[in-house]
Design an enzyme around this catalytic site. Structure first.
Site, mmCIF file in Angstrom:
data_model
loop_
_atom_site.group_PDB
_atom_site.id
_atom_site.type_symbol
_atom_site.label_atom_id
_atom_site.label_comp_id
_atom_site.label_asym_id
_atom_site.label_seq_id
_atom_site.Cartn_x
_atom_site.Cartn_y
_atom_site.Cartn_z
ATOM 1 N N SER A 206 34.583 37.661 39.991
ATOM 2 C CA SER A 206 35.508 38.231 41.147
ATOM 3 C C SER A 206 36.875 37.932 40.869
ATOM 4 O O SER A 206 37.847 38.827 41.143
ATOM 5 C CB SER A 206 34.815 38.061 42.242
ATOM 6 O OG SER A 206 34.763 36.928 42.720
ATOM 7 N N HIS A 259 40.114 35.103 44.338
ATOM 8 C CA HIS A 259 40.619 36.295 44.730
ATOM 9 C C HIS A 259 41.831 36.516 44.567
ATOM 10 O O HIS A 259 42.455 37.420 44.017
ATOM 11 C CB HIS A 259 39.841 36.988 45.709
ATOM 12 C CG HIS A 259 38.327 37.274 45.767
ATOM 13 N ND1 HIS A 259 37.266 37.509 46.779
ATOM 14 C CD2 HIS A 259 37.282 36.891 44.739
ATOM 15 C CE1 HIS A 259 36.049 37.228 46.330
ATOM 16 N NE2 HIS A 259 36.100 37.048 45.086
#
Length: 276
Positions: A206, A259
């Site tokens: 991610s 992230h």
């Protein structure tokens, strides 16, 4: 010329070009190593042509395309799109490149091994420094390999879907080198950030996905001719998900540091590449 999309089937692409010609939009067909690209000649027609491309993708059998081939085409053959299953596979392959496919394959194999009883062995071998008592400073791969680890079906499906969409878009339009650089940087620096935020127990692609998002976002705004724009709604959804991750409202162990760092890395590389 500006590329508006790619198709695995030349005859299908010609049908769309015939339709666009009927709308007053002149296009050209460019043969690629895998499939064909459709390019508009006038920049002011790019947005309308992209909308028509996505309409065609959703319903290629619409009679209006056959009619357009009769009225504006160079031949009178009905469009042949091939077998649906083969077409789907061809679109999957032509929508990616070797780096995109290799990373997907690696993540899937590692996930399969972890779910066949090798989860502890794999995590000890590929987890970040501190995840295993046997980890040594010489094992430099541990800076990157946590990005290849996934801990649930939803986790891997979500990450690989966006990796294919965004990574494949970058690789097929501007080459493997920018994607490989982004993969290595956004797959390493965010892991360092996440380690200092919450320790060594993390994994997933991610951070790289948010790097791809930041890259496509900046390149789309600063260099739209590169053809890797991303829809504002997609950016909004991903940023909203990023914000929700910091609230803890979903009760999930989300790598928020990775992230945020990945997004920053992607935007920085997108800004640099847009100036080349």
């Amino acid at each position: 010329m500006i590329e508006i999309g790619r198709l695995p089937n030349e005859r299908a692409a010609l049908a769309l070009i015939d339709y666009l010609r009927g709308q007053g939009i002149e296009c050209q067909l460019v043969h690629l190593e895998r499939g064909v690209a459709i390019c508009v000649e006038q920049p002011q027609h790019a947005e309308a042509a992209r909308k028509a491309f996505f309409d065609f993708i959703h319903n290629p059998g619409d009679n209006k395309y056959r009619q357009a081939s009769w009225e504006h085409g160079d031949n009178r053959q009905a469009p042949d799109y091939g077998a649906p299953s083969l077409q789907l596979f061809s679109q999957f392959i032509t929508g990616a490149g070797p780096i995109t496919l290799l990373v997907m394959f690696s993540c899937i194999v590692i996930f399969a091994i972890m779910n066949l009883g090798g989860d502890e062995t794999v995590f000890n071998a590929l987890g970040f420094f501190g995840s295993s008592a046997n980890a040594t400073p010489a094992q430099v791969w541990r800076l990157f390999t946590p990005s290849l680890l996934h801990f649930s079906a939803l986790h891997i499906v979500f990450n690989l879907m966006w990796w294919w969409v965004l990574g494949g878009r970058i690789e097929t339009r501007i080459g493997s080198a920018p994607l490989l650089l982004l993969l290595l940087v956004a797959g390493t620096l965010p892991n360092l950030v996440q380690y200092f935020v919450s320790g060594p127990d993390f994994g997933g692609l991610s951070g790289v996905v948010y790097g791809l998002l930041g890259y496509c976002w900046l390149m789309g705004r600063l260099k739209p001719a590169a053809g890797i724009t991303v829809q504002p709604a997609v950016v909004g959804f991903m940023l909203l998900w990023l914000a929700f991750g910091f609230t803890g409202m979903f009760g999930l162990n989300i790598a928020n540091g990775a992230h945020l760092a990945g997004l920053a890395v992607g935007m920085a590389q997108g800004w640099l590449d847009s100036r080349k």
